[in-house]
Design an enzyme around this catalytic site. Sequence first.
Site, PDB file in Angstrom:
ATOM      1  N   LEU A 117       0.828  -1.200   0.000  1.00 60.45           N
ATOM      2  CA  LEU A 117       0.000   0.000   0.000  1.00 60.45           C
ATOM      3  C   LEU A 117       0.864   1.252   0.000  1.00 60.45           C
ATOM      4  CD1 LEU A 117      -2.459  -1.457   2.617  1.00 60.45           C
ATOM      5  CD2 LEU A 117      -3.054  -0.945   0.250  1.00 60.45           C
ATOM      6  N   THR A 165       6.243   0.676   2.249  1.00 58.93           N
ATOM      7  CA  THR A 165       7.296   1.452   2.912  1.00 58.93           C
ATOM      8  C   THR A 165       6.615   2.388   3.904  1.00 58.93           C
ATOM      9  OG1 THR A 165       8.714   1.351   0.956  1.00 58.93           O
ATOM     10  CG2 THR A 165       9.200   3.067   2.579  1.00 58.93           C
ATOM     11  N   LYS A 178      15.269   0.264   4.205  1.00 57.97           N
ATOM     12  CA  LYS A 178      14.589   0.703   2.979  1.00 57.97           C
ATOM     13  C   LYS A 178      14.588   2.221   2.873  1.00 57.97           C
ATOM     14  CE  LYS A 178      12.153   1.062  -0.687  1.00 57.97           C
ATOM     15  NZ  LYS A 178      10.703   0.929  -0.733  1.00 57.97           N
TER      16      LYS A 178
END
Length: 241
Positions: free
Chosen positions: A50, A76, A144
């Site tokens: 999402l 993320t 990330k």
Amino acid sequence: MGLPMAARLVAAGHDVTTWNRGPGRVVPGATSADSPGAAAAGTEVVITMLSGPAAVAEVVAAADLAPDTVLVDMSTIGPDVVAELAALVPGRLVAAPVGGSVGKAGAGALTVFAGGDLTGLAEVLGVFGTVVPFPDARSAQAAKLVVNTALVGGLALLGELRELSERLDVDVAALLATGPMAQFVTRATGTGAHFTTALATKDLTLLDDRAGPLAAAALARLHTIPPDAELGVLADPRGRS
């Protein structure tokens, strides 16, 4: 991102049920559900992909996950938010944000930053690309964001260098394409990446105040405000993400 990823799971022989926040998106070979709860009912593993923290919290709450269901969130959302997400999950939570765009998702060539207890998930996550394990969900999300900051910051710097070369009336395009900025030139001139400025701004915002002193992050923030403006070709003109 979610569509080609779901298609990869179908092609690998998995029984897949999908639900999408936007109507009209169907994955051939998968069953379409009319709600998050219907998609999650009776499943062993639920995967979410999402746009950000609010969307993840909304969908996970609506999914009403069972204690024996594993949630693999591939969005993320940052290290702090993923810790809050754990409170909404009665069972096991794995954070697995990915590096790469739509083309790599379809080719199974993503980098999967997988954090948490990965027991029984190696084959599923391997469908998407190369799995890089981290000790927990928080560290996977943090890694990330560091990688995304490098990407966005590098593209912002490339824009600054192009502007500088124009002001100095010197053509350095060829030199930039073969020097230390080569990878960013390749990304900036590519056509297969769809990463809106709004998503880039979201990722930088998730760093909170920790990235404040970083020159690259500050430069990237400068170039990504307002959120609906385009940052070179980092933003897809069709508005896809």
